[in-house]
Write an enzyme that holds these catalytic residues in place. Structure first.
Site, PDB file in Angstrom:
ATOM      1  N   LYS A  80       0.833  -1.194   0.000  1.00 59.14           N
ATOM      2  CA  LYS A  80       0.000   0.000   0.000  1.00 59.14           C
ATOM      3  C   LYS A  80       0.875   1.254   0.000  1.00 59.14           C
ATOM      4  O   LYS A  80       1.868   1.330   0.732  1.00 59.14           O
ATOM      5  CB  LYS A  80      -0.918  -0.024   1.225  1.00 59.14           C
ATOM      6  N   SER A 149      -9.423   2.081   2.970  1.00 59.20           N
ATOM      7  CA  SER A 149      -8.492   2.827   2.158  1.00 59.20           C
ATOM      8  C   SER A 149      -7.517   1.937   1.385  1.00 59.20           C
ATOM      9  O   SER A 149      -6.828   2.407   0.482  1.00 59.20           O
ATOM     10  CB  SER A 149      -7.687   3.764   3.071  1.00 59.20           C
ATOM     11  N   SER A 173     -10.289  -0.391   6.892  1.00 61.43           N
ATOM     12  CA  SER A 173      -9.626  -0.302   5.598  1.00 61.43           C
ATOM     13  C   SER A 173      -9.022  -1.585   5.064  1.00 61.43           C
ATOM     14  O   SER A 173      -8.516  -1.619   3.947  1.00 61.43           O
ATOM     15  CB  SER A 173      -8.538   0.779   5.653  1.00 61.43           C
TER      16      SER A 173
END
Length: 430
Positions: A80, A149, A173
């Site tokens: 990420k 996210s 997330s």
């Protein structure tokens, strides 16, 4: 990697044993990228990605001879884009100058490199891991959100672009994107994995976890990344609890119906499933959690926001401004409430004799549209108290988007959680 359901354990074994060459793996993966990545947009663009990967693979092969290859030898991993990696820029899904956001690679990324992984690249994140969406689309239906996210990380596994991706969770997330995209998402206990080398959103709530296609793959990686991991074979069948009341009522009728069907299937397989009133104050928990996120995000972004407020998305800007207006006393009350919830849940589990909680992975399937990443309320209380969770894939059909099954255990009982979740996975997917 021939499908989105590629088993990480099977793939890693084939690479270690030499049954699958890195040349073949990267060729197949490049073909899949050409077919899917342009529409899914799970990864931060990288020119000549596969030229770089082939060079990395050659160095890896020279470093580890057959017979001495580590657990993740040659496994492509996506990180990420709030996780710092040596040799890669960190942008945090934002428009801020990248040179201001850079930092040192942390021990979690280092552990995966030592285990022999290939860094596939950075996966797309919402802006600074909050709610402003990135470009990623849900691989199951391109006009639906993948969640956030950790949007790119979940979508990458679902699209078969990577067998393992790292994500973070401060509200929902990891668990919510896993539910929306139909993959396994594992959020460890708070502080069970290192947060060093990661741009924080709210340090007292941030968790670093990952996505795979099955629980066996999650167990393989957890052994490498969770502090003081110790497998617990031979555990008896767990007693399962369902948190009935206002929390569960926040899920849609369809989500509750599918959830009950899975509970019935587990009961039919011999599991005890008990309904237990819990989270009667879910609204207060949600308010408290949001206050903490805002307060801590404002502190994290003090310098960047002062210099670049106009470059922040309105959703992130609103969060920071709210945090700036939050008092120290309110923040302290929220922190104390978080610890209190953890103790209350453990006491409730002890009193009711349960080992795991079951709940829907999201209030419904992934919403249509890309302007929102969806509602994290099903995940929020487990993040708030720091319990470990694993989200198991929901049923995929052409008519509806999947809704995952979220399984939660006591704080730092991650080994038991993944052991039992693997058994539960086999029952519900049978």
């Amino acid at each position: 990697m021939n499908s989105p359901t590629e088993s990480l354990t099977t793939l890693s074994s084939a690479l270690r044993e030499g049954d699958l060459s890195l040349t073949k793996l990267l060729g197949d993966l490049e073909d899949r990228f050409q077919r899917r990545e342009g529409e899914v947009r799970a990864f931060v663009p990288e020119p000549a990605r596969f030229d770089r990967l082939r060079q990395d693979a050659a160095r890896l092969t020279a470093r580890f001879a057959e017979g001495s290859r580590p657990a993740l030898f040659g496994v492509p991993v996506g990180f990420k884009d709030i996780i710092h990696l040596d040799g890669f820029a960190t942008r945090g899904g934002s428009r801020l100058p990248p040179e201001e956001l850079q930092g040192e690679e942390g021990p979690l990324a280092g552990a995966l490199r030592e285990a022999g992984c290939l860094v596939l690249g950075k996966t797309e994140s919402t802006e600074f891991a909050y709610f402003a969406p990135g470009p990623t689309r849900n691989p199951l239906r391109l006009d639906h959100t993948p969640g956030g996210s950790s949007s790119g990380s979940a979508a990458a596994v679902a699209a078969g672009l990577s067998p393992l991706t790292l994500g973070t969770q401060t509200i929902g997330s990891i668990s919510r994107p896993a539910s929306y995209c139909g993959v396994v998402g594992y959020k460890p206990s708070y502080d069970r994995t290192s947060r060093e080398g990661v741009i924080p959103l709210a340090p007292s709530l941030d968790h670093v976890g990952f996505f795979t296609s099955d629980v066996a793959g999650a167990k393989l990686v957890a052994r490498l990344t969770c502090a003081d991991w110790a497998d617990r074979p031979g555990l008896g069948r767990p007693i399962l609890g369902v948190p009935v009341g206002p929390y569960l009522e926040r899920a849609s009728s369809r989500a509750r119906g599918e959830f009950e069907t899975r509970c019935k299937k587990l009961r039919a397989a011999g599991y005890a499933v008990r309904e237990i009133p819990a989270f009667s104050d879910i609204d207060a928990i949600e308010t408290r959690h949001h206050l903490l996120v805002a307060r801590e995000a404002a502190a994290v972004h003090t310098k960047w926001y002062a210099a670049h407020a106009d470059l922040y998305h309105p959703k992130t800007r609103e969060l920071i401004q709210e945090g700036q207006a939050t008092s120290n006393d309110a923040a302290l009350r929220a922190v104390n409430g978080r610890v209190r919830l953890r103790h209350e849940l453990v006491a409730l589990m002890d009193a009711e004799g349960i080992d795991l909680w079951l709940s829907p992975g999201a209030p419904d399937g992934a919403p249509q549209g890309l302007e929102s990443t969806g509602d994290p309320v099903m995940n929020l209380p487990w993040t708030h108290c720091g319990f470990p969770t694993v989200t198991l894939p929901g049923i995929r059909t052409e008519a509806v988007m999947p809704i995952g099954l979220q399984v939660s255990a006591r704080w730092f009982e991650d080994e038991s959680l993944l052991h039992w979740a693997e058994e539960i996975e086999q029952v519900i997917l049978a």
